[in-house]
Scaffold this motif. Structure first.
Motif, PDB file in Angstrom:
ATOM      1  N   MET A   1     -19.282 -26.302  15.705  1.00 37.27           N
ATOM      2  CA  MET A   1     -17.978 -26.814  16.058  1.00 37.27           C
ATOM      3  C   MET A   1     -16.749 -26.320  15.130  1.00 37.27           C
ATOM      4  O   MET A   1     -17.033 -26.387  14.026  1.00 37.27           O
ATOM      5  N   PRO A   2     -15.662 -25.842  15.684  1.00 34.25           N
ATOM      6  CA  PRO A   2     -14.559 -25.454  14.834  1.00 34.25           C
ATOM      7  C   PRO A   2     -14.045 -26.332  14.103  1.00 34.25           C
ATOM      8  O   PRO A   2     -13.980 -27.514  14.508  1.00 34.25           O
ATOM      9  N   VAL A   3     -13.479 -26.137  12.793  1.00 36.00           N
ATOM     10  CA  VAL A   3     -13.089 -27.099  11.882  1.00 36.00           C
ATOM     11  C   VAL A   3     -11.871 -28.123  12.529  1.00 36.00           C
ATOM     12  O   VAL A   3     -11.886 -29.174  12.371  1.00 36.00           O
ATOM     13  N   ALA A   4     -10.920 -27.308  13.256  1.00 32.08           N
ATOM     14  CA  ALA A   4     -10.206 -28.087  13.917  1.00 32.08           C
ATOM     15  C   ALA A   4     -10.565 -29.216  15.051  1.00 32.08           C
ATOM     16  O   ALA A   4      -9.796 -30.282  15.050  1.00 32.08           O
ATOM     17  N   THR A   6     -12.861 -31.313  14.527  1.00 28.14           N
ATOM     18  CA  THR A   6     -13.079 -32.311  13.591  1.00 28.14           C
ATOM     19  C   THR A   6     -11.959 -33.212  13.616  1.00 28.14           C
ATOM     20  O   THR A   6     -12.173 -34.463  12.886  1.00 28.14           O
ATOM     21  N   ASP A   7     -11.054 -32.876  13.977  1.00 34.33           N
ATOM     22  CA  ASP A   7      -9.719 -33.656  13.927  1.00 34.33           C
ATOM     23  C   ASP A   7      -9.236 -34.411  15.313  1.00 34.33           C
ATOM     24  O   ASP A   7      -8.910 -33.530  16.370  1.00 34.33           O
ATOM     25  N   VAL A   8      -9.608 -35.451  15.602  1.00 36.71           N
ATOM     26  CA  VAL A   8      -9.532 -36.306  16.842  1.00 36.71           C
ATOM     27  C   VAL A   8      -8.743 -37.070  17.145  1.00 36.71           C
ATOM     28  O   VAL A   8      -8.431 -37.842  16.344  1.00 36.71           O
ATOM     29  N   VAL A   9      -8.102 -37.408  18.355  1.00 38.77           N
ATOM     30  CA  VAL A   9      -7.374 -38.428  18.836  1.00 38.77           C
ATOM     31  C   VAL A   9      -8.124 -38.975  20.111  1.00 38.77           C
ATOM     32  O   VAL A   9      -8.171 -38.303  21.072  1.00 38.77           O
ATOM     33  N   VAL A  10      -8.301 -40.343  20.081  1.00 41.49           N
ATOM     34  CA  VAL A  10      -8.811 -41.023  21.094  1.00 41.49           C
ATOM     35  C   VAL A  10      -7.681 -41.932  21.611  1.00 41.49           C
ATOM     36  O   VAL A  10      -6.783 -42.721  21.137  1.00 41.49           O
ATOM     37  N   ILE A  11      -7.162 -41.774  23.160  1.00 39.69           N
ATOM     38  CA  ILE A  11      -6.201 -42.607  23.495  1.00 39.69           C
ATOM     39  C   ILE A  11      -6.707 -43.593  24.451  1.00 39.69           C
ATOM     40  O   ILE A  11      -7.443 -43.416  25.499  1.00 39.69           O
ATOM     41  N   GLY A  12      -6.779 -45.053  24.117  1.00 40.81           N
ATOM     42  CA  GLY A  12      -7.306 -46.105  24.531  1.00 40.81           C
ATOM     43  C   GLY A  12      -8.234 -46.567  23.871  1.00 40.81           C
ATOM     44  O   GLY A  12      -9.290 -46.103  23.389  1.00 40.81           O
ATOM     45  N   ALA A  13      -7.894 -47.950  23.679  1.00 40.41           N
ATOM     46  CA  ALA A  13      -8.770 -48.513  22.532  1.00 40.41           C
ATOM     47  C   ALA A  13      -9.734 -49.760  23.357  1.00 40.41           C
ATOM     48  O   ALA A  13      -9.916 -50.830  22.561  1.00 40.41           O
ATOM     49  N   GLY A  14     -10.021 -49.277  24.551  1.00 35.05           N
ATOM     50  CA  GLY A  14     -10.869 -50.410  25.125  1.00 35.05           C
ATOM     51  C   GLY A  14     -12.334 -50.342  25.014  1.00 35.05           C
ATOM     52  O   GLY A  14     -12.684 -49.534  24.018  1.00 35.05           O
ATOM     53  N   LEU A  15     -13.086 -50.583  25.905  1.00 37.36           N
ATOM     54  CA  LEU A  15     -14.788 -50.659  25.822  1.00 37.36           C
ATOM     55  C   LEU A  15     -15.009 -49.307  25.437  1.00 37.36           C
ATOM     56  O   LEU A  15     -15.927 -48.796  24.493  1.00 37.36           O
ATOM     57  N   MET A  75      -3.507 -46.303  15.687  1.00 35.34           N
ATOM     58  CA  MET A  75      -2.079 -45.736  16.136  1.00 35.34           C
ATOM     59  C   MET A  75      -1.642 -46.434  17.269  1.00 35.34           C
ATOM     60  O   MET A  75      -2.339 -46.962  18.032  1.00 35.34           O
ATOM     61  N   THR A  76      -0.476 -46.832  17.239  1.00 31.68           N
ATOM     62  CA  THR A  76       0.306 -47.429  18.483  1.00 31.68           C
ATOM     63  C   THR A  76       1.232 -46.298  18.970  1.00 31.68           C
ATOM     64  O   THR A  76       2.082 -46.774  19.869  1.00 31.68           O
ATOM     65  N   ASP A  77       1.849 -45.433  18.002  1.00 35.13           N
ATOM     66  CA  ASP A  77       2.888 -44.549  18.399  1.00 35.13           C
ATOM     67  C   ASP A  77       2.275 -43.121  18.855  1.00 35.13           C
ATOM     68  O   ASP A  77       1.751 -42.465  17.748  1.00 35.13           O
ATOM     69  N   LEU A  78       2.288 -42.891  19.801  1.00 35.18           N
ATOM     70  CA  LEU A  78       1.661 -41.668  20.427  1.00 35.18           C
ATOM     71  C   LEU A  78       2.265 -40.510  19.667  1.00 35.18           C
ATOM     72  O   LEU A  78       1.444 -39.459  19.566  1.00 35.18           O
ATOM     73  N   GLU A  79       3.409 -40.517  19.414  1.00 34.26           N
ATOM     74  CA  GLU A  79       4.516 -39.386  19.089  1.00 34.26           C
ATOM     75  C   GLU A  79       3.604 -39.008  17.646  1.00 34.26           C
ATOM     76  O   GLU A  79       4.002 -38.078  17.216  1.00 34.26           O
ATOM     77  N   ARG A  80       3.153 -40.014  17.005  1.00 33.01           N
ATOM     78  CA  ARG A  80       2.645 -39.746  15.822  1.00 33.01           C
ATOM     79  C   ARG A  80       1.106 -38.842  15.681  1.00 33.01           C
ATOM     80  O   ARG A  80       0.540 -38.505  14.643  1.00 33.01           O
ATOM     81  N   CYS A  81       0.496 -38.614  17.045  1.00 30.52           N
ATOM     82  CA  CYS A  81      -0.548 -38.199  17.046  1.00 30.52           C
ATOM     83  C   CYS A  81      -0.660 -36.707  17.331  1.00 30.52           C
ATOM     84  O   CYS A  81      -1.374 -36.154  18.291  1.00 30.52           O
ATOM     85  N   THR A  82      -0.018 -36.057  16.156  1.00 33.21           N
ATOM     86  CA  THR A  82       0.363 -34.658  16.440  1.00 33.21           C
ATOM     87  C   THR A  82      -0.937 -34.038  15.756  1.00 33.21           C
ATOM     88  O   THR A  82      -1.527 -34.456  14.774  1.00 33.21           O
ATOM     89  N   GLY A  83      -1.011 -32.535  16.028  1.00 35.07           N
ATOM     90  CA  GLY A  83      -1.751 -31.805  14.830  1.00 35.07           C
ATOM     91  C   GLY A  83      -3.362 -31.922  15.062  1.00 35.07           C
ATOM     92  O   GLY A  83      -4.000 -31.374  14.317  1.00 35.07           O
TER      93      GLY A  83
END
Ligand SMILES: NC(=O)c1ccc[n+]([C@@H]2O[C@H](COP(=O)([O-])OP(=O)(O)OC[C@H]3O[C@@H](n4cnc5c(N)ncnc54)[C@H](O)[C@@H]3O)[C@@H](O)[C@H]2O)c1
Length: 297
Positions: A1-4, A6-15, A75-83
């Motif tokens: 898996m490319p190193v990048a 391993t930097d993950v954003v998951v949107i939705g904190a439900g089940l 996170m609650t501010d999606l705009e901070r989920c960059t990179g």
């Protein structure tokens, strides 16, 4: 898996979102978990803490639980989920809500990032269509409970590049899931095209008085070796989630075999959504133990 990746954003904190975040953190990824409120994300992270503590106690996870949880940032501010390298959307099964998230992700994600959806039924192309780079969009469809289930569908559209599909497949594998390659972006993909008609039929059998909820579950467990019957599964998944999935599949295909039964609609209207509300097809006590079949609405 490319190193990048391993930097993950998951949107939705439900089940599902919290389960995907947990698996990514267990696999060593840095995870940002976005939810609609501070309370929601914090309770998702608390559930992850309980789950990894159990896995550790059973010897199924060597790493100290606190180290896994420390890799997850609320996170609650999606705009901070960059990179990040991989974005996985897992919000409610509604096309307009998912499209809105995809639009925002397209604007904030690096050009090299994958943008995936955990949708149960919505063709990925409908989500990719609102982005400028549909070639990096794909489906990653996990099953519940995510930390325990060893499989996930990886879905490509006509626009998904071979590279994006291979990266998505490698990512799913790195999370300890066997990838199922879905080569055609059809509504419901493979899992739900096969599984949901059986669930609809089971509800219709209850509607017509052919057999009880409990007996149908027993039939499918004992007769077909399934670990849970369709009603037990529905209570775990959430009756609302199943209902939205059927509405979407019915709208997409026009096929009556996916039309949500009236009895299911009445359950939703009554707020009986399964384990999470203490009542669905079965009733549950405060500790989550099943007490017996619930009266039908
Ligand atoms: N439950 C399952 O077994 C299962 C299995 C595979 C895939 N899925 C899919 O995963 C996705 C999430 O399902 P879930 O089971 O986690 O549901 P859930 O109800 O537990 O969580 C839904 C999430 O969506 C968020 N949400 C609701 N409205 C929103 C809005 N307008 N904007 C942004 N976020 C919003 C909620 O805050 C919550 O975090 C759905 O697409 C579902 O079809 C579910």
């Amino acid at each position: 898996m490319p190193v990048a990746d391993t930097d993950v954003v998951v949107i939705g904190a439900g089940l599902m979102g919290h389960g995907i975040a947990q698996c990514a953190a267990q696999a060593g990824c840095r995870v940002r978990l976005w939810g609609t409120s501070r309370d929601e994300v914090e309770s998702a992270i608390a559930r992850i803490g309980t789950s990894v503590a159990k896995l550790h106690a059973k010897g199924r996870m060597a790493e100290p639980p606190a180290a896994v949880v420390a890799r997850i940032e609320p996170m609650t501010d999606l705009e901070r989920c960059t990179g990040a390298g991989v974005y996985i959307e897992s919000v409610v099964e509604k096309l307009d809500v998912k499209q809105q998230i995809f639009r925002r992700l397209d604007a904030l994600a690096p050009a090299s990032a994958l943008i995936a959806s955990n949708t149960s039924t919505i063709p990925i192309a409908r989500l990719a269509a609102v982005t400028r780079h549909p070639d990096r969009c794909l489906g990653m469809h996990f099953t519940s409970p995510v930390p325990l289930m060893p499989v996930a569908e990886v879905i490509r559209t006509a626009a998904t590049t071979d590279d994006a599909f291979a990266r998505g497949t490698a990512f799913v594998r790195a999370l300890g899931k066997e990838p199922i390659a879905v080569q055609k972006d059809i509504p419901g993909f493979v899992f739900n095209r096969v599984n949901l008609p059986g669930t609809v039929e089971a509800i219709r059998l209850v509607e017509m008085g052919a057999a009880s909820v409990e007996d149908i579950d027993k039939a499918m467990r004992l007769g077909f070796g399934r670990p849970m019957g369709p009603f037990e599964t529905a209570d775990m998944v959430g009756l609302d989630t199943g209902y939205y999935a059927l509405c979407s599949l019915h709208a997409e295909t026009g096929d009556d075999k996916f039309r949500p039964p009236d009895l299911l609609r009445r359950q939703i209207e009554a707020g009986h959504l399964g384990r999470k509300t203490g009542r669905g097809w079965y009733e549950y006590d405060a500790a989550g133990e099943r007490r017996g079949m619930a009266p039908l609405p």
